[in-house]
Write an enzyme that holds these catalytic residues in place. Structure first.
Site, short mmCIF file in Angstrom:
data_model
loop_
_atom_site.label_atom_id
_atom_site.label_comp_id
_atom_site.label_asym_id
_atom_site.label_seq_id
_atom_site.Cartn_x
_atom_site.Cartn_y
_atom_site.Cartn_z
N THR A 1 -1.92 -2.83 4.29
CA THR A 1 -3.16 -3.42 3.78
C THR A 1 -3.69 -2.67 2.57
OG1 THR A 1 -4.49 -2.07 5.30
CG2 THR A 1 -3.86 -4.27 6.06
N SER B 1 12.61 24.83 -4.02
CA SER B 1 12.26 24.43 -2.66
C SER B 1 13.06 25.22 -1.65
CB SER B 1 12.52 22.93 -2.46
OG SER B 1 12.46 22.57 -1.10
N GLY C 1 8.68 8.49 7.76
CA GLY C 1 7.54 7.65 7.44
C GLY C 1 6.21 8.35 7.65
N GLU D 1 3.26 8.93 -8.18
CA GLU D 1 4.30 8.27 -7.39
C GLU D 1 4.62 6.88 -7.95
OE1 GLU D 1 5.63 7.67 -2.76
OE2 GLU D 1 4.07 9.08 -3.32
N ASP E 1 -1.85 7.17 1.64
CA ASP E 1 -1.19 8.41 2.04
C ASP E 1 -1.82 9.62 1.35
OD1 ASP E 1 0.42 6.74 3.47
OD2 ASP E 1 2.16 6.93 2.16
N TYR F 1 9.87 -2.87 0.45
CA TYR F 1 8.45 -2.57 0.30
C TYR F 1 7.89 -3.28 -0.94
CZ TYR F 1 4.21 0.34 -0.05
OH TYR F 1 2.91 0.78 -0.11
#
Length: 366
Positions: free
Chosen positions: A20, A52, A108, A144, A156, A208
């Protein structure tokens, strides 16, 4: 102004309100205790040096040379934040950044947003750039969307930066208005069980984006700015678009229902809405896979009050609201169901609502 520091930002679980956020709708996530930690040190040579603990190799690029495509892989999420800040006129110079990620990858749970959020907090604070958390979330989303190339919404990054311990974050993704709603299950004898199905994400980026295109096309045909502006779930559209609309409209309604129940302290009663959400995501939005569906069926059969997939879908995690006394039985039921279907073994654990991004050692807001 210090030259170095350690910053951390959490992954998230969305309790309800899936798909949404890019329809200007409502979402209700919590932050997880799992964090991405970024150790940052300013450099005087204008170079961004990225490494990393979970990945081999080092990426180096001059900040003046940052453009989409200049950095790839996990490092693009970091470099993209620096690029987005500079694109908007903020004086971000060189940095050495070491990433240590503890958010499960591919589940996810928004490890990418956690990485972006920790980076944004680190480089702005150490550069003396004063931006509020909502603006940092927007910057991280832009990184992003435009630098990495993933057309995500803003949920997110907002959850990672704005969440509070023992609360869910009700976010209006159009106005960016927020409300922190108590979400503490232990006093009610409840737990939030998370099942990482370990299912490989199947065409997630392309699918997506396809769902997003469907929603935007439906809004265009119906003459509304976004699907959140519709007053009814049933619309005269081609079947696929009609089902996408039905999911978004009813999902917004479920977010409102769950928020009302949590405000009233009736957390035990949110279970049916979680299950309804999963059915809608399976039937109308078509973003589940067999592992997600089998996990939900097994959890409900074992006595969970409600269960649903969480995240973008096509793999990843399922969440279930269950009595603390039933958690082990629910987890065992999922493992048995997966073994019976020949799926890999899932990972099961319980989640609590944690605090948002912070400098390591700071006391989180409550």
């Amino acid at each position: 102004m210090t030259r170095d520091g350690v910053f951390e930002a959490p992954g998230r679980i969305n309790l309800i309100g899936e798909h949404t956020d890019y329809n200007d709708g409502f979402v209700l996530p919590i932050a997880l205790p799992h964090v991405v930690r970024v150790t940052a040190a300013r450099r005087d040579d204008g170079v961004l040096r990225l490494s990393s603990r979970q990945a081999h190799g080092v990426a180096e690029v001059r900040v003046a040379d940052l453009v989409p495509g200049a950095v790839t892989g996990w490092a693009a999420y970091v470099a993209g934040v620096v690029w987005a800040l500079r694109e908007e006129g903020h004086p971000i110079g060189g940095f050495g950044l070491l990433v240590d990620g503890r958010v499960p990858l591919g589940a996810g749970l928004s490890s990418s947003a956690a990485l972006e959020s920790a980076t944004a907090l680190a480089v702005t604070e150490l550069s003396g750039v004063g931006l509020d958390r909502r603006e940092l979330a927007r910057i991280a989303q832009r990184a992003e969307n435009e630098f990495v190339g993933m057309p995500c919404g803003i949920m997110d990054q907002s959850a990672s930066l704005l969440a509070r311990e023992r609360h869910a974050l009700l976010l209006d993704t159009r106005s960016m208005e927020t409300e922190h709603i108590p979400f503490d299950l232990a006093p009610a004898g409840l737990a939030l069980l998370v099942v990482d199905t370990k299912a490989p994400h199947r065409l997630v980026d392309g699918e997506y984006a396809a769902r997003r295109r469907d929603c935007h096309r439906a809004a265009e045909l119906l003459g509304v700015p976004a699907l959140r502006d519709l007053t009814g779930a049933e619309q005269d559209l081609p079947d696929r678009l009609a089902r996408r609309v039905r999911h978004v409209v009813t999902e917004n309604e479920r977010v409102a229902r769950v928020a009302d129940l949590l405000r009233a302290g009736r957390v035990r009663e949110i279970g049916p809405a979680l299950t309804e959400s999963h059915v809608s995501l399976r039937e109308d939005y078509e973003v589940t896979v067999p592992e997600l569906d089998v996990a939900v069926e097994a959890l409900l059969a074992a006595g969970a009050a409600g269960a649903r997939m969480t995240g973008g879908g096509f793999g990843g995690c399922v969440i279930a609201l269950a009595a603390e006394a039933d958690v082990e039985a629910c987890a065992a039921a999922v493992r048995a169901a997966f073994a019976g279907r020949g799926f890999g073994e899932p990972e099961c654990w319980t989640a609590v609502a944690a605090a948002g991004a912070r400098r390591a050692g700071d006391v989180p807001a409550r």
